[in-house]
Design an enzyme around this catalytic site. Structure first.
Site, PDB file in Angstrom:
ATOM      1  N   GLY A  26       0.838  -1.179   0.000  1.00 60.17           N
ATOM      2  CA  GLY A  26       0.000   0.000   0.000  1.00 60.17           C
ATOM      3  C   GLY A  26       0.878   1.236   0.000  1.00 60.17           C
ATOM      4  CB  CYS A  27       0.684   4.515  -1.723  1.00 60.12           C
ATOM      5  SG  CYS A  27      -1.041   4.976  -1.474  1.00 60.12           S
ATOM      6  CG  ASN A  28      -1.781   5.877   2.697  1.00 65.16           C
ATOM      7  OD1 ASN A  28      -1.292   6.855   2.135  1.00 65.16           O
ATOM      8  ND2 ASN A  28      -3.083   5.626   2.672  1.00 65.16           N
TER       9      ASN A  28
END
EC number: 1.2.1.38
Lengths: 342, 342, 342, 342
Positions: free
Chosen positions: B148-150
């Site tokens: 996930g980017c976060n």
């Protein structure tokens, strides 16, 4: 063999954009950076986005050893630029990004820039940097005069139409939308986020914008007679990109055909299918230019839209394209970076 | 020898970002693009910024000949992704950008994504794509599960601190600011410009954001005990970039030292001098990550800031970095694009 | 009877915001505007959005006849403000929007503002302008000290929780997102659109922001013991609005109940249903404050979100609310302007 | 006596803007709100910025008791609007904000809106809502047809010039920059923040924009002969505001004089001093219109710039101004809200 590059005036946006592109240029190496007020600073402090590059520190111009430099980009303000370049070695290749060497006529320079030119001999030597129209001259140039970013956008729309004789030369209106980075890193109230974000207004309207000097010179040269366009730029609440909406008179299909033909073999010029319109979002961060043509409901009228990134194709990307030519490198080297979207 | 690449789900933002990077990657060539609802369209219609690339038209997945493909990027929504990948040839190298293969535990997957996993055998095979922490496994992986980017942003701040034992594992707060492209190209009211521009608000707050599954799994694994962080993301009125502001307890100098040491040889991780703070503007459009540490006035507290581009290092850039490893190419190939500023 | 109003320092954003609100205030009339560097200019030149108001021209402070003024708003920079107010008639009602009269303790003032206070007698007289908590004192005040905009946002979240004894006083973290107009109209590089738009970064982090002086003073006063919060502001790419994301320890339902109860009768304070979150977009351009509470997945932790407009409730709207009280007008007069959305 | 107001279609942006203005209108009270798909919701859920108003819940139109309503604003999509209004009591005052009653000619309606009009009798009854030009008719109107927002901007520039006979009627070009809220709250890809922010492009160019129907009708009526303008709108990355840059032929001083004279007594129309240009930032959030004129360097050409807020003067503010007239209230009542800047 890697070319040794100096950037004079590296603390402004066009200087940073040169460095950004050179970061992945396979045959250029930055060996010197100047920044007068910021001399002594690390480039990564001035522009943290470049800190991974391990660039040389900023120095004063007089501290650069130009014998070890193959080509200098000069990203200084106009007037300063002509003084600095006049002092550089006369065999050093130079790509100037300022307005100082764009206008052939001393009177025109004084009219638009408010004081006499101090280096008209260099002016005579300089080749105008609109690559697609001065390619052969640029290959042997020592001094290249980068175009105005707005001037580039307008010319990409109009030059081929004058060449092809498909428009009325007395009825050309350029309504231009210009991203704020074109105004540089200067501390002016109207460039603050709080003043600019969330709205728009025209500036330098009524025929006062300096890039009109370039339009007048180039369009008249191509046409073989005086051509004077109407030009109204607007300051846009975005950082990169110029959209020129150009109102012309002629047969829309002929206009589209003239542009498509002229740019058929040009790598950076994309002529969209007839009826499609250019968007700045589709070229931001790249050296590409989108050109769109649509016919108006009023017969004999067309709208030509041109989108380019003022910092790339309008300035530093163009400069590297020209430097490639002057250094005998492939013209597109380092410049095929795709636009950044979204 | 050039690697033949397919992108499944090429009509979304991560698909477009893959294509943007591959545009200047010297050893990758895009041979197939799929887009279910947009099958039959030209990629240059779906994404005009890519029209210069001369990409293949979008087709349906079933119309791709995977025998001519060396590696497929799968940029489909979660749930769809597992179904599609389960049908691909089992010797095809795959980098998945969805959430489907990130979580090792079937119950955790179901908890965060709301339905049972349908391909847990593939899940077992997948290597988690946080390159700097799974590099060796990725070199021999067939299936990579992009993070996930976060989740990537938070892990770059916290993993080295857990490894080094310099923070209190029960007092970690991640306040995250996420650019809107992380939400994809979906038509939701809160993603409209009119709703989003000019302000901010939290979303998925209170421990509901799905990337917590990755935090829980990875931090607990590194710590050898359960670690649960507090995580509050905010939707930002900009397109690219994540800033994670991470509140930790420990000696600020030790925290900075642990990060500096851990990332010393990592090309894409830039640990800023102590006291400097990360900005999303300094990494946008690139695969670089900026990490900054500052001590708070309250003794024993520090703030770690991490900035990365959600579409690049948080997603498609990471995917290409991992693909490079899986294909035996140099890890940084095609990824040294400098950030775009301003 | 209409109150005669002077605005000192009318060429900044808080001055303009005062004028904007007074434009439709039924009982206030602007009779004098000062602007030192811009003295002699028309207000409609300095702020074209106010040109329809027919305001008096800007003059120097010494040219104002204060005998014809009922109340002066002082929107000058700190340090300047104390010098100017010290020279005003001692019976003139004054609402100061600077930091000069917020801190009771001379040492604290010097610590946060870097030089000794020059008018501590006035400091002693001043009433702190957080209306909902100093209402009675403000009704009889002659000199009101407007709060910091960030300080207001944090206090609306935390004061009632200290009063109610529902949170751990040693575990308060304020992660704040501040619109750029809070930095005023000053010409700084980081406030340029080209630098700020499209991203975010923290500023004055690590316990250096001056509004901490207000937090320390007020929270300690309410608690009856020293309270020190952790505070990290971030500069946001929008013009108006502050979002405070406040991390506290306690029972989420009790925290929500304490806020709901405390603000039950407050016209400008809207406590959202439990689990809903505040957005700056919902209060921009108004004097309203939205307060949201959500429980975290970690037991005993809650997130309180507060949104207000830094220029209105955080500054000029608050100032008019206090002026209404000081002048014996209804507290909400002229302030019921609804938020502007979208 | 307070007027009882219903808003039909209250869940869109023009509905919200009506409510925002009525919030401080001294003689209007909202007694009913309809929203078909959102019937049953509280207005404060649909638009949290209005939650302090204590508005009635959204209901279906058929559930409104119109006998208790003095005037209904109809903020529905075109086509729907004509069907709904045809069913309302024939003595109910109605201000329609859709396109349904703007065009007098059934063929023109069908041409621009793609299907036959279903209530041409109402069409005949309707008065066009450009207040400054239809004031007397509006005072006795039962049904008012609000103008297009772009149509309003263009007419404020051009109508007085046709009236005064100071421009060439065959050489009018309108290059318009339109904030995105003009497109409403509809879920379209090109309205997403990720697609729109950071750039611009034209839309409905080439003579396809529906507001051309209004231009054609009104300009021809004023001129007493057919007038056809060229009109190219551009979608802007901001929420509120329209800037019309209008290229006309005539003597610039005469053009300025004609506008100044025509609007001399108009409260909401501000004609700037000759040579100054309008900015959308100076009128956002208000019912004011700024009009600027500059002469071009090309003799006989002028540029007229008009800025207005599409949601206020271009739509809901205009609607309330007209409702004031229809209800016998002072025309400017509730509309003197100053523009919001910054």
């Amino acid at each position: 063999m890697t070319q040794k590059i100096a950037i004079l005036g590296a603390s402004g946006y066009t200087g940073a954009e040169l460095a950004r592109i050179i970061a992945t240029h396979p045959e250029m190496e930055i060996v010197a950076l100047s920044g007068d007020r910021k001399a002594g600073m690390r480039m990564g402090e001035v522009f943290p986005h470049l800190r991974h590059m391990g660039l040389p520190d900023l120095v004063k111009i007089e501290d650069i050893d130009f014998s070890a430099v193959d080509l200098a980009f000069c990203a200084l303000p106009h007037a300063t630029s002509q003084a600095v370049i006049a002092e550089l070695p006369r065999d050093l290749k130079v790509v100037d990004l300022s307005a100082d060497f764009r206008l052939r006529d001393a009177a025109e320079y004084e009219k638009w820039y408010g004081k006499p030119h101090a280096a008209m001999d260099l002016q005579a030597e300089a080749v105008y940097g609109l690559t697609e129209f001065y390619r052969e001259e640029l290959k042997t140039a020592r001094l290249c005069a980068g175009t105005g970013c707005n001037a580039a956008a307008g010319q990409y729309a109009i030059r081929p139409l004058i060449e092809a004789g498909v428009i009325d030369l007395d009825e050309i209106v350029i309504d231009l939308k210009a991203g704020v980075s074109g105004a540089g890193r200067s501390l002016k109230e109207n460039l603050l986020h709080a003043e600019l974000a969330g709205g728009t207004m025209p500036y330098s309207a009524g025929g006062k914008h300096r890039h009109l000097g370039e339009f007048d010179q180039e369009f008249s040269k191509v046409a073989g007679r005086a051509v004077r366009v109407q030009f109204t730029p607007h300051l846009m609440p975005f950082n990169r990109g110029i959209l020129a909406t150009v109102y012309v008179r002629g047969t829309p299909a002929d206009i589209h055909a003239a542009l498509a033909k002229r740019y058929e073999t040009e790598v950076f010029l994309e002529v969209l299918p007839f009826g499609q319109l250019a968007s700045t979002r589709s070229i931001a961060g790249s050296n590409f230019v989108h050109v769109g043509v649509i016919g108006d409901r009023l017969p004999g009228r067309a709208v030509v839209t041109v989108a380019l990134d003022n910092l790339t194709k309008g300035s530093s990307g163009q400069a590297i394209q020209n430097a490639n030519l002057m250094l005998g490198l492939p013209e597109t080297m380092g410049l095929m970076l795709a636009p950044v979207f979204p």
